[in-house]
Design an enzyme around this catalytic site. Sequence first.
Site, PDB file in Angstrom:
ATOM      1  N   HIS A 175      42.891-136.687  29.967  1.00 17.33           N
ATOM      2  CA  HIS A 175      43.390-138.013  30.346  1.00 17.33           C
ATOM      3  C   HIS A 175      43.341-138.206  31.857  1.00 17.33           C
ATOM      4  O   HIS A 175      42.919-139.261  32.348  1.00 17.33           O
ATOM      5  CB  HIS A 175      44.826-138.196  29.845  1.00 17.33           C
ATOM      6  CG  HIS A 175      44.905-138.529  28.392  1.00 17.33           C
ATOM      7  ND1 HIS A 175      46.084-138.825  27.753  1.00 17.33           N
ATOM      8  CD2 HIS A 175      43.943-138.618  27.448  1.00 17.33           C
ATOM      9  CE1 HIS A 175      45.849-139.079  26.471  1.00 17.33           C
ATOM     10  NE2 HIS A 175      44.553-138.954  26.262  1.00 17.33           N
ATOM     11  N   HIS A 233      51.346-132.989  30.516  1.00 18.49           N
ATOM     12  CA  HIS A 233      50.494-131.880  30.928  1.00 18.49           C
ATOM     13  C   HIS A 233      51.125-131.036  32.046  1.00 18.49           C
ATOM     14  O   HIS A 233      52.043-131.465  32.737  1.00 18.49           O
ATOM     15  CB  HIS A 233      49.114-132.379  31.383  1.00 18.49           C
ATOM     16  CG  HIS A 233      48.503-133.356  30.439  1.00 18.49           C
ATOM     17  ND1 HIS A 233      48.163-133.036  29.141  1.00 18.49           N
ATOM     18  CD2 HIS A 233      48.156-134.670  30.589  1.00 18.49           C
ATOM     19  CE1 HIS A 233      47.637-134.097  28.539  1.00 18.49           C
ATOM     20  NE2 HIS A 233      47.630-135.106  29.387  1.00 18.49           N
TER      21      HIS A 233
END
Length: 281
Positions: A175, A233
């Site tokens: 992403h 993340h």
Amino acid sequence: GAGAQSWALLGCLVRVLLWVASALLYFGSEQAARLLGSPCLRRLYHAWLAAVVIFGPLLQFHVNPRTIFASHGNFFNIKFVNSAWGWTCTFLGGFVLLVVFLATRRVAVTARHLSRLVVGAAVWRGAGRAFLLIEDLTGSCFEPLPQGLLLRELPDRRSCLAAGHQWRGYTVSSHTFLLTFCCLLMAEEAAVFAKYLAHGLPAGAPLRLVFLLNVLLLGLWNFLLLCTVIYFHQYTHKVVGAAVGTFAWYLTYGSWYHQPWSPGIPGHGLFPHPHSSHKHN
């Protein structure tokens, strides 16, 4: 009668609203084109993206962890981030198509400029496969138990997942990579509009609207990149993803597209050479 006067008043109001909307459209597109067309501001934009990824995670200590943007299943994460390349191609492809064709009226030149999006799609697909390969090479198989995770000696991800276990490896943030790459790509492509307007080429309301839609999408990608680095993340995974996205931009827009055997940089061949008019005098 009163009915005719009401309709006349309504028609007048509609014309005023259309005039205001048109004025705002022209003013907004002119200002946005001037902003994105500045080389100095584009260099600062690179620094801005780097700052977002490097220092943005520090904001996680100052934001609400229960906000909708912290959920993996939020609307923006599913509808926009997961399909960011598709949205970018749709909006940016329409802008490049209109700008190049209106400037040149040549299908071959238009196709050549649109091929940059094909290259971008190949970069996105290649990076995604590379990230999965890295995760496969660095990963191990774990069985989830009430007490924690138990390491299992299974050789690869497929057999691990087939057994109902979890595969844990180094995961580059796809992403962060995609949003960084899309931001840099869109800023570079949209910068052409300032030069397009400066040359007095056809710039009606539809083209200006498409341009502003791209500007709004670019703003959304910046916002979602900030949300991604704050809520999702691990830190190194995000930094590596953004670094790969920046490197992909440099290899294409910063290097290869300047070569004659490439799709060309945005705006290449669209505008007359500044000295061409003097040669004919």
